[in-house]
Design a protein around this motif. Structure first.
Motif: not given
Length: 647
Positions: A186, A190, A193-194, A214-215
């Motif tokens: 995950k 993330a 995606k960022e 974010s994570h």
């Protein structure tokens, strides 16, 4: 009370130690009280299993372990060093005894002794066996408490089945491993995606909701909050020392000169609250928190149509007047705000651009948790007032707003969404002719409103035309009654907190009026010779209210003492071209706070004459409570109604 000293001595005595232990004294043949008791409090004790090597028990264990090593099947058995030492000691002891018995022979034959010593020196020394280390009982772990070593998944099918307990432990371990792997995936997604987001989208997100963690980012929130909490407490302590004189006046000072003034009173200035970024903004709203009596919120904006810009919401505490507790900024000027009485951490705010928003003080963000938009039914004109109401049947929080566009809107929080319903639309009697002979209906401009304290559906609306409408939530197109109240805009309207029929209104036409909603004409009218910005009932008496005028003065009335003139008229703002805008009573302490157009909040303490309680008759106690306050105001109103009924 201030001069009285309280001495506190800190000792290291154990509070649970017995103080009345007696022991028998054989010397004095009587029981004596033990004076000095042991004050040591043992929090933890553990009997250790370690034995020093030099002790007798340590030597015995080492000898026993060496004997066990000898008995074990070894190709070259050897004696332990300790047994060799014991034998050497025995041999030396025997030789010494023989030497004592045959002393003459040893002296007469030195050559035989030297030969014996040479033979002994030629014999090889016994090999040394390594000493066995004793087990460290503190670091020792039993096999039963150890987690079994799990096989790899590929080879697990080839092995024999494990016992049930071991198998369950291995399954749990693999579950934990899978959870960590899933979390790692995950975090990597993330990050990707960022990185893949375009720069414009990132800027838009930062503008809307601020920067979100974010994570993948380390969330060091808890240590920071701990440090900030400690810093805030230290700041309050320093501020309390800096403003010690004002704090003493706030708590203890009572103006003794009130005894010689008759009925008149004064306002004692206390703290001033000001923030550097709000010096060019006007105070447009003030609201006390319903749970914390020292906390209040201030809205900043501008009443000038030509000078509109950004706005701010600051939350101050009486414990720290030097700096606000919370700071919220907005792109539009703040015109009104209100706290939720059932959820004190929720704050509704209305803006000049027609939007409404809800802030959550529990969340560490400067952005509202909910905000209206053109799609969700925002107002088209400035929002002049917001009011929270009781939760609906589904336990959803809701509040009302009023705007110059003539709409009174109910906003409800349903599943993290702000849902609006138009309650009523204000309209003016008559029509205006438009282009091509069209008849246009004129809309009313709502400025202020207030809901009844007991009757949920009943509320009053003050308009820019000077009229006051008595409305009901059940009727959206008609009014229960209309009052021709003022000649200019009704800036504030408020129900009395004790009497169910009485409300007060103020206007820019220089007047403050007190009404009975069942009678069309005002009960009391006061001309303050200047435009009135705000008026407020006191929380401790049904007959006391205060108002501020644009000339910088504060006026305090008590109808029970003087029905015609104020008991105190005092200049609050000293600068020229500066006007007072709002006033509020503290719900618990005898102070008021006043805001002006330069962003300054001034706190003032009421003198004893301004907060007099009714005197008790001989042999009777002073009665307090809502019923007493209501009866007191009803008595005054009955005196006003009697002449009207006679005429």
């Amino acid at each position: 009370e201030l001069k009285q000293e309280f001495t506190r001595t800190l000792t290291a005595d154990n509070p649970h130690a017995p103080q009345n232990i007696v022991r028998y004294s054989f010397k004095e043949q009587e029981y004596k009280l033990v004076e000095h008791m042991d004050q040591t409090a043992i929090h933890f004790s553990l009997n250790g299993n370690m034995i020093p090597k030099d002790s007798d028990e340590g030597r015995r264990q080492s000898i026993r372990s060496s004997i066990e090593a000898e008995e074990a099947p070894v190709e070259t058995p050897a004696e332990t060093s300790e047994e060799a030492e014991i034998k050497d000691e025995e041999q030396t002891g025997d030789t010494e005894g023989e030497g004592e018995e045959e002393g003459e022979e040893t002296v007469e034959e030195p050559e035989a002794a030297e030969a014996g010593e040479a033979e002994e020196a030629e014999e090889p020394p016994p090999p040394k066996v390594p000493e066995k280390k004793l087990a460290n009982q503190f670091n020792f772990i039993e096999r039963a408490s150890m987690t079994p070593q799990n096989p790899l998944r590929e080879k697990a099918c080839q092995l024999e089945p494990l016992p049930s307990k071991t198998f369950s432990a291995s399954v749990n371990q693999w579950d934990i491993y899978d959870a960590y792997v899933e979390e790692l995936e995950k975090m990597e997604k993330a990050k990707e995606k960022e990185k893949s987001k375009p720069q414009t989208v990132k800027k838009e997100e930062e503008r809307r909701g601020g920067r979100r963690l974010s994570h993948a980012e380390p969330q060091h929130i808890e240590p920071v909050t701990r440090i900030s909490r400690a810093a805030k407490i230290a700041e309050r302590m320093v501020t309390l020392n800096a403003f010690d004189d004002i704090a003493q006046d706030f708590k203890y000072f009572e103006d003794a000169s009130d005894e010689f003034r008759g009925q008149q009173g004064t306002l004692l200035p206390l703290w001033n609250f000001q923030y550097d970024k709000t010096k060019k903004l006007a105070v447009t709203a003030i609201s006390w928190n319903p749970k914390y009596n020292d906390l209040f919120a201030v809205g900043y904006g501008s009443y000038d149509f030509m000078k509109q810009g950004h706005g701010m919401v600051l939350l101050y505490s009486l414990k720290n007047p030097s700096f606000p507790e919370f700071v919220f900024s907005s792109n539009s000027g703040v015109m009104c705000l209100d706290f939720n009485s059932e959820h004190p951490h929720l704050m509704a705010v209305g803006f000049y651009d027609g939007n409404v928003a809800i802030y959550n003080l529990k969340k560490a963000t400067s952005q509202p948790i909910h905000r209206s938009s053109p799609e969700s039914g925002k107002h088209t004109e400035p929002v002049w007032q917001v009011k929270w109401q009781k939760d609906d049947m589904d336990n959803n929080s809701n509040f009302f707003s009023i705007s110059s566009d003539g709409r009174i809107v109910s906003w409800t929080l349903v599943k993290n969404e702000l849902v609006h319903v138009d309650v009523i639309k204000l309209s003016v009697e008559g029509t205006r002719q438009g282009p091509e002979g069209l008849q246009l209906q004129m809309l009313g401009c709502g400025i202020s409103f207030d809901f009844h304290k007991k009757i949920d559906y009943l509320f009053l609306v003050g308009t820019e035309e000077g009229k006051i409408y008595k409305c009901s939530k059940n009727y959206s197109k008609q009014f229960l009654d209309v009052f021709e109240a003022h000649h200019m805009a009704v800036d504030t309207i408020s129900w009395n907190p004790y009497h169910l029929k009485v409300f007060i209104s103020c206007s820019s036409d220089w007047t403050v009026k007190i009404w009975d909603h069942t009678i069309k004409t005002p009960m009391f009218t006061y001309d303050l010779s200047c435009a009135v910005g705000d008026v407020a009932w006191s929380p401790y008496s049904s007959t006391v209210f205060a108002a501020v005028t644009t000339d910088g003065k504060a006026h305090v009335f008590d109808l029970n003492v003087n029905k015609h003139e104020p008991l105190c008229t005092q200049l609050v703002v000293t600068r020229k071209k500066n006007r007072t805008t709002h006033i509020q009573f503290n719900p618990f302490y005898p102070i008021i706070i006043v805001g002006d157009e330069r962003g300054l909040i001034t706190s003032l303490k009421l003198s004893p004459n301004l907060r007099k309680m009714p005197k008790a008759k001989k042999g009777q106690e002073v009665k307090k409570g809502p019923e007493v306050e209501m009866a007191k105001l009803e008595k005054l109103l009955s005196l006003v109604r009697e002449p009207e009924s006679k005429t």
